[in-house]
Design a protein around this motif. Structure first.
Motif, PDB file in Angstrom:
ATOM      1  N   PHE A 190       0.829  -1.207   0.000  1.00 43.49           N
ATOM      2  CA  PHE A 190       0.000   0.000   0.000  1.00 43.49           C
ATOM      3  C   PHE A 190       0.862   1.255   0.000  1.00 43.49           C
ATOM      4  O   PHE A 190       0.647   2.187  -0.792  1.00 43.49           O
ATOM      5  N   ILE A 191       1.867   1.303   0.883  1.00 37.73           N
ATOM      6  CA  ILE A 191       2.737   2.478   0.970  1.00 37.73           C
ATOM      7  C   ILE A 191       3.517   2.675  -0.332  1.00 37.73           C
ATOM      8  O   ILE A 191       3.613   3.799  -0.853  1.00 37.73           O
ATOM      9  N   LEU A 192       4.070   1.576  -0.877  1.00 39.94           N
ATOM     10  CA  LEU A 192       4.854   1.687  -2.103  1.00 39.94           C
ATOM     11  C   LEU A 192       3.989   2.132  -3.288  1.00 39.94           C
ATOM     12  O   LEU A 192       4.455   2.865  -4.164  1.00 39.94           O
ATOM     13  N   LEU A 193       2.740   1.705  -3.317  1.00 41.77           N
ATOM     14  CA  LEU A 193       1.839   2.139  -4.387  1.00 41.77           C
ATOM     15  C   LEU A 193       1.639   3.649  -4.346  1.00 41.77           C
ATOM     16  O   LEU A 193       1.694   4.322  -5.382  1.00 41.77           O
ATOM     17  N   VAL A 194       1.407   4.187  -3.158  1.00 42.83           N
ATOM     18  CA  VAL A 194       1.192   5.635  -3.043  1.00 42.83           C
ATOM     19  C   VAL A 194       2.482   6.389  -3.349  1.00 42.83           C
ATOM     20  O   VAL A 194       2.454   7.422  -4.031  1.00 42.83           O
ATOM     21  N   VAL A 195       3.608   5.889  -2.848  1.00 43.64           N
ATOM     22  CA  VAL A 195       4.894   6.523  -3.145  1.00 43.64           C
ATOM     23  C   VAL A 195       5.149   6.515  -4.648  1.00 43.64           C
ATOM     24  O   VAL A 195       5.611   7.516  -5.224  1.00 43.64           O
ATOM     25  N   ALA A 196       4.842   5.403  -5.310  1.00 39.57           N
ATOM     26  CA  ALA A 196       5.039   5.317  -6.756  1.00 39.57           C
ATOM     27  C   ALA A 196       4.155   6.312  -7.489  1.00 39.57           C
ATOM     28  O   ALA A 196       4.590   6.974  -8.437  1.00 39.57           O
ATOM     29  N   SER A 197       2.902   6.422  -7.067  1.00 41.18           N
ATOM     30  CA  SER A 197       1.986   7.374  -7.702  1.00 41.18           C
ATOM     31  C   SER A 197       2.490   8.803  -7.548  1.00 41.18           C
ATOM     32  O   SER A 197       2.536   9.562  -8.517  1.00 41.18           O
ATOM     33  N   ASP A 198       2.894   9.157  -6.331  1.00 39.40           N
ATOM     34  CA  ASP A 198       3.385  10.516  -6.082  1.00 39.40           C
ATOM     35  C   ASP A 198       4.694  10.784  -6.825  1.00 39.40           C
ATOM     36  O   ASP A 198       4.878  11.850  -7.418  1.00 39.40           O
ATOM     37  N   THR A 199       5.605   9.808  -6.790  1.00 38.57           N
ATOM     38  CA  THR A 199       6.910   9.996  -7.424  1.00 38.57           C
ATOM     39  C   THR A 199       6.791  10.070  -8.943  1.00 38.57           C
ATOM     40  O   THR A 199       7.400  10.936  -9.584  1.00 38.57           O
ATOM     41  N   GLY A 200       6.015   9.159  -9.526  1.00 36.30           N
ATOM     42  CA  GLY A 200       5.831   9.189 -10.976  1.00 36.30           C
ATOM     43  C   GLY A 200       5.218  10.494 -11.435  1.00 36.30           C
ATOM     44  O   GLY A 200       5.654  11.082 -12.445  1.00 36.30           O
ATOM     45  N   GLY A 201       4.218  10.978 -10.703  1.00 36.81           N
ATOM     46  CA  GLY A 201       3.588  12.240 -11.064  1.00 36.81           C
ATOM     47  C   GLY A 201       4.534  13.414 -10.921  1.00 36.81           C
ATOM     48  O   GLY A 201       4.573  14.312 -11.772  1.00 36.81           O
ATOM     49  N   PHE A 202       5.325  13.415  -9.848  1.00 34.53           N
ATOM     50  CA  PHE A 202       6.245  14.520  -9.596  1.00 34.53           C
ATOM     51  C   PHE A 202       7.345  14.587 -10.657  1.00 34.53           C
ATOM     52  O   PHE A 202       7.606  15.638 -11.246  1.00 34.53           O
TER      53      PHE A 202
END
Length: 281
Positions: A155-167
């Motif tokens: 769950f944490i890695l999914l959100v980090v990936a979403s935020d990082t990819g978008g950034f």
């Protein structure tokens, strides 16, 4: 590219934060959370309780800008009850604890005075109870499963990936604003970056941790991007209404704790439900 075309498609402004500090602090926080998760489940539970209570404090400080005063004592006591109930007794107990928290908030505020101000404060308190401890309770439900640390980690890695990819993608090539009136720095290109990286993390994570089908990982990635983006935009609307750039200053380079929890909170129920249905423990 012609001058007219360049003017018609302006580049999304780069974020105004100290990026190196934000990266170092972000990595340190991630390492700390992961360490607590795999040392003992209870250690992560303590981290979650502290984070939610700190978030409630930040929200209370922000709401004072609109003369709204959250009843912090019943909210913090209720937050602990909601999270502990979710971990120890499941979703039904979590919901009961949430309802008791809302009731306690209303009674506490009414005992302090009634009228329009009491109604406003009690309503804001009910919102705070739902926004922070209730949504965060779904992380505790995931943690309680036999393979809880793996579920929470994914769950944490999914959100980090979403935020990082978008950034990253939005900063490098973002030209088309996603919601200019709400969050001018978000772009459609960044959204695509979020989708790609979150789906990759979802596919790999599901296969490595649970031996699941790749399609489940794609589904998790897409759901995470939708909920994380909506959570970020919702908090941006809240900050715009409160006339704030950040919800606080607890995390150097990132602003307030709520500025980091916004994507996580709305994603908690989505990931919990998808994993419960498609990859039951």
């Amino acid at each position: 590219m012609s001058e007219h075309t360049a003017l018609a498609a302006p580049r999304i402004p780069r974020p105004g934060r100290d990026v190196p500090v934000a990266i170092v602090v972000g990595v340190a926080l991630l390492i700390g959370v992961v360490a607590s998760l795999f040392i003992r489940k209870e250690a992560f539970a303590v981290v979650a309780v502290v984070a939610v209570c700190a978030g409630l404090w930040e929200l209370a400080q922000a709401f004072t800008r609109r003369a709204i005063h959250l009843p912090l004592v019943p909210l913090i006591v209720g937050a602990v009850g909601i999270l502990v109930s979710a971990y120890t007794a499941g979703p039904e107990a979590m919901f009961v604890a949430f309802m008791l928290t809302v009731g306690g908030v209303v009674i506490w505020r009414v005992l302090d005075g009634n009228g329009e101000a009491a109604l406003r404060d009690a309503s804001a308190g009910a919102f705070a109870a739902a926004y922070l401890p209730f949504l965060a309770g779904f992380v505790m439900l995931m943690l309680a499963a036999p393979d809880g640390p793996a579920r929470v980690m994914l769950f944490i890695l999914l959100v980090v990936a979403s935020d990082t990819g978008g950034f990253v993608v939005g900063t490098l090539i973002g030209k088309h604003p996603l919601a200019p009136s709400v969050s001018p720095k978000k772009s459609w290109e960044g959204l695509i970056g979020s989708i790609v990286l979150a789906c990759v993390v979802g596919v790999v994570g599901v296969q490595v941790a649970f031996g699941g089908e790749p399609l489940v990982g794609v589904f998790l990635g897409l759901a995470t991007v939708v909920t994380a983006t909506l959570g970020d935009l919702a908090e941006s609307l809240l900050k715009r209404d409160l006339e704030l750039k950040d919800m606080g200053r607890l995390i150097p380079g990132h602003g307030g704790l709520l500025d980091r929890l916004d994507s996580l909170l709305l994603t908690c129920p989505a990931v919990y439900l998808i994993l419960s249905v498609l990859l039951p423990a």
